[in-house]
Design a protein around this motif. Structure first.
Motif, PDB file in Angstrom:
ATOM      1  N   GLU A  75       0.845  -1.192   0.000  1.00  0.00           N
ATOM      2  CA  GLU A  75       0.000   0.000   0.000  1.00  0.00           C
ATOM      3  C   GLU A  75       0.884   1.247   0.000  1.00  0.00           C
ATOM      4  O   GLU A  75       1.881   1.305   0.715  1.00  0.00           O
ATOM      5  N   PHE A  76       0.514   2.223  -0.819  1.00  0.00           N
ATOM      6  CA  PHE A  76       1.249   3.478  -0.906  1.00  0.00           C
ATOM      7  C   PHE A  76       0.306   4.620  -0.519  1.00  0.00           C
ATOM      8  O   PHE A  76      -0.804   4.720  -1.065  1.00  0.00           O
ATOM      9  N   TYR A  77       0.766   5.454   0.416  1.00  0.00           N
ATOM     10  CA  TYR A  77      -0.043   6.569   0.890  1.00  0.00           C
ATOM     11  C   TYR A  77       0.673   7.885   0.603  1.00  0.00           C
ATOM     12  O   TYR A  77       1.862   8.025   0.908  1.00  0.00           O
ATOM     13  N   SER A  81       6.905  12.631   3.056  1.00  0.00           N
ATOM     14  CA  SER A  81       8.204  11.972   2.883  1.00  0.00           C
ATOM     15  C   SER A  81       7.958  10.545   2.400  1.00  0.00           C
ATOM     16  O   SER A  81       6.848  10.023   2.518  1.00  0.00           O
ATOM     17  N   GLY A  82       9.013   9.937   1.864  1.00  0.00           N
ATOM     18  CA  GLY A  82       8.864   8.563   1.398  1.00  0.00           C
ATOM     19  C   GLY A  82       9.473   8.351   0.033  1.00  0.00           C
ATOM     20  O   GLY A  82      10.502   8.943  -0.308  1.00  0.00           O
ATOM     21  N   ALA A  83       8.822   7.513  -0.774  1.00  0.00           N
ATOM     22  CA  ALA A  83       9.366   7.097  -2.062  1.00  0.00           C
ATOM     23  C   ALA A  83       8.754   7.883  -3.211  1.00  0.00           C
ATOM     24  O   ALA A  83       7.613   8.360  -3.128  1.00  0.00           O
ATOM     25  N   VAL A  84       9.531   7.991  -4.289  1.00  0.00           N
ATOM     26  CA  VAL A  84       9.034   8.551  -5.543  1.00  0.00           C
ATOM     27  C   VAL A  84       8.492   7.401  -6.388  1.00  0.00           C
ATOM     28  O   VAL A  84       9.147   6.362  -6.539  1.00  0.00           O
ATOM     29  N   ILE A  85       7.292   7.558  -6.934  1.00  0.00           N
ATOM     30  CA  ILE A  85       6.690   6.541  -7.791  1.00  0.00           C
ATOM     31  C   ILE A  85       6.530   7.127  -9.188  1.00  0.00           C
ATOM     32  O   ILE A  85       5.875   8.173  -9.357  1.00  0.00           O
ATOM     33  N   ARG A  89       2.690  12.026  -8.782  1.00  0.00           N
ATOM     34  CA  ARG A  89       3.297  13.203  -8.176  1.00  0.00           C
ATOM     35  C   ARG A  89       3.548  12.995  -6.684  1.00  0.00           C
ATOM     36  O   ARG A  89       2.869  12.211  -6.024  1.00  0.00           O
ATOM     37  N   GLY A  90       4.530  13.722  -6.191  1.00  0.00           N
ATOM     38  CA  GLY A  90       4.771  13.755  -4.757  1.00  0.00           C
ATOM     39  C   GLY A  90       5.502  12.532  -4.222  1.00  0.00           C
ATOM     40  O   GLY A  90       6.073  11.731  -4.970  1.00  0.00           O
ATOM     41  N   LEU A  91       5.467  12.397  -2.907  1.00  0.00           N
ATOM     42  CA  LEU A  91       6.125  11.290  -2.216  1.00  0.00           C
ATOM     43  C   LEU A  91       5.081  10.367  -1.608  1.00  0.00           C
ATOM     44  O   LEU A  91       3.959  10.782  -1.298  1.00  0.00           O
ATOM     45  N   TRP A  92       5.506   9.103  -1.410  1.00  0.00           N
ATOM     46  CA  TRP A  92       4.553   8.088  -0.967  1.00  0.00           C
ATOM     47  C   TRP A  92       5.147   7.239   0.159  1.00  0.00           C
ATOM     48  O   TRP A  92       6.271   6.754   0.052  1.00  0.00           O
ATOM     49  N   GLU A  93       4.360   7.081   1.226  1.00  0.00           N
ATOM     50  CA  GLU A  93       4.722   6.159   2.299  1.00  0.00           C
ATOM     51  C   GLU A  93       4.455   4.735   1.826  1.00  0.00           C
ATOM     52  O   GLU A  93       3.399   4.453   1.241  1.00  0.00           O
ATOM     53  N   VAL A  94       5.409   3.829   2.061  1.00  0.00           N
ATOM     54  CA  VAL A  94       5.327   2.452   1.561  1.00  0.00           C
ATOM     55  C   VAL A  94       5.010   1.511   2.715  1.00  0.00           C
ATOM     56  O   VAL A  94       5.730   1.480   3.721  1.00  0.00           O
ATOM     57  N   CYS A 120      13.846  -5.236   1.016  1.00  0.00           N
ATOM     58  CA  CYS A 120      13.953  -5.211  -0.447  1.00  0.00           C
ATOM     59  C   CYS A 120      13.329  -3.938  -1.008  1.00  0.00           C
ATOM     60  O   CYS A 120      13.902  -3.275  -1.884  1.00  0.00           O
ATOM     61  N   LEU A 121      12.148  -3.581  -0.505  1.00  0.00           N
ATOM     62  CA  LEU A 121      11.474  -2.377  -0.988  1.00  0.00           C
ATOM     63  C   LEU A 121      12.294  -1.128  -0.685  1.00  0.00           C
ATOM     64  O   LEU A 121      12.379  -0.208  -1.518  1.00  0.00           O
ATOM     65  N   GLU A 122      12.909  -1.082   0.501  1.00  0.00           N
ATOM     66  CA  GLU A 122      13.748   0.064   0.851  1.00  0.00           C
ATOM     67  C   GLU A 122      14.907   0.211  -0.126  1.00  0.00           C
ATOM     68  O   GLU A 122      15.227   1.325  -0.567  1.00  0.00           O
ATOM     69  N   GLU A 123      15.546  -0.914  -0.464  1.00  0.00           N
ATOM     70  CA  GLU A 123      16.683  -0.876  -1.386  1.00  0.00           C
ATOM     71  C   GLU A 123      16.235  -0.474  -2.795  1.00  0.00           C
ATOM     72  O   GLU A 123      16.916   0.295  -3.481  1.00  0.00           O
ATOM     73  N   MET A 124      15.081  -0.980  -3.227  1.00  0.00           N
ATOM     74  CA  MET A 124      14.594  -0.701  -4.571  1.00  0.00           C
ATOM     75  C   MET A 124      14.098   0.735  -4.737  1.00  0.00           C
ATOM     76  O   MET A 124      14.287   1.354  -5.788  1.00  0.00           O
ATOM     77  N   MET A 125      13.466   1.262  -3.668  1.00  0.00           N
ATOM     78  CA  MET A 125      12.781   2.538  -3.795  1.00  0.00           C
ATOM     79  C   MET A 125      13.513   3.686  -3.104  1.00  0.00           C
ATOM     80  O   MET A 125      13.086   4.839  -3.192  1.00  0.00           O
ATOM     81  N   GLY A 126      14.601   3.371  -2.405  1.00  0.00           N
ATOM     82  CA  GLY A 126      15.390   4.410  -1.771  1.00  0.00           C
ATOM     83  C   GLY A 126      14.655   5.169  -0.684  1.00  0.00           C
ATOM     84  O   GLY A 126      14.695   6.402  -0.635  1.00  0.00           O
TER      85      GLY A 126
END
Length: 213
Positions: A75-77, A81-85, A89-94, A120-126
């Motif tokens: 789920e992405f919220y 702060s968070g990841a770029v998808i 637009r904007g940032l997303w909590e993973v 894994c998600l942290e490494e992939m999405m920074g």
């Protein structure tokens, strides 16, 4: 495979029989779990609602851990702060979500599996992922899992140990316990034969059990 950590923490020998020796057997519990995960992964769709994206069957990997797998749900919220998808637009909590057929376990196997998915998600999405959820179908409830330093270290150490066993082609001896009764590979493992008893004693026990049927 990330999912292998659940076997590994449950029983090192079970994991080695499945992942090193490539032996497998189904029972009712594994069949029910497989059906549930197929339903969780089906369609591999992305659900979009205002401020929320939900994906199913997302494939993840980590070159640092040497692990790969598939998340049931992520789920992405929309967040500050968070990841770029890409494409959004904007940032997303993973927030990863793992689905399990039963109820909360006494060991950390479910939590470690979810934690590896998060790593894994942290490494992939920074990005940093502080928590996720496990949904237990039997009690129809989510449990929030905090990815503490201790849990991250335990999951990473288990992954490293799995790699070591696999490289050496090592299958450990059995440590019998009550959980052997629910193990899908117990007929391949033959835990009673692996205990430190003589063949004569084992045969006597088997004959006695046969008389009592």
């Amino acid at each position: 495979m990330i999912s292998g950590i659940q076997h590994f923490i449950f029983c090192r020998r079970q994991w080695a029989l499945i992942h090193v020796e490539q032996q497998w057997a189904e029972n009712r519990l594994t069949a029910e779990g497989e059906v549930m995960h197929r339903n969780a992964h089906k369609d591999s769709f992305v659900e979009k609602r205002p401020g929320i994206l939900v994906t199913r069957g997302l494939r993840v990997s980590s070159s640092r851990l040497g692990m790969t797998g598939q998340c049931d749900v992520v789920e992405f919220y929309a967040s500050d702060s968070g990841a770029v998808i890409q494409g959004h637009r904007g940032l997303w909590e993973v927030v990863p979500v793992e689905y399990k057929r039963g109820k909360d376990k006494s060991d950390d196997s479910d939590m470690c599996q979810l934690c590896l998915e998060a790593l894994c998600l942290e490494e992939m999405m920074g990005c940093a992922i502080p928590f996720g959820y496990i949904f237990y179908n039997e009690i129809r409830r989510r449990r929030k899992i905090e990815f503490t330093t201790a849990l991250r270290d335990k999951a990473a150490r288990a992954a490293e140990e799995m790699h070591d066993y696999f490289r050496r082609g090592y299958t450990p001896k059995v440590k019998t316990s009550k959980k052997c009764q629910s193990c899908s590979v117990k007929d391949l493992c033959l835990p009673r034969l692996c205990r430190n008893i003589s063949a004569q004693t084992y045969l006597k026990q088997a004959l006695k059990e046969g008389e009592n049927l």
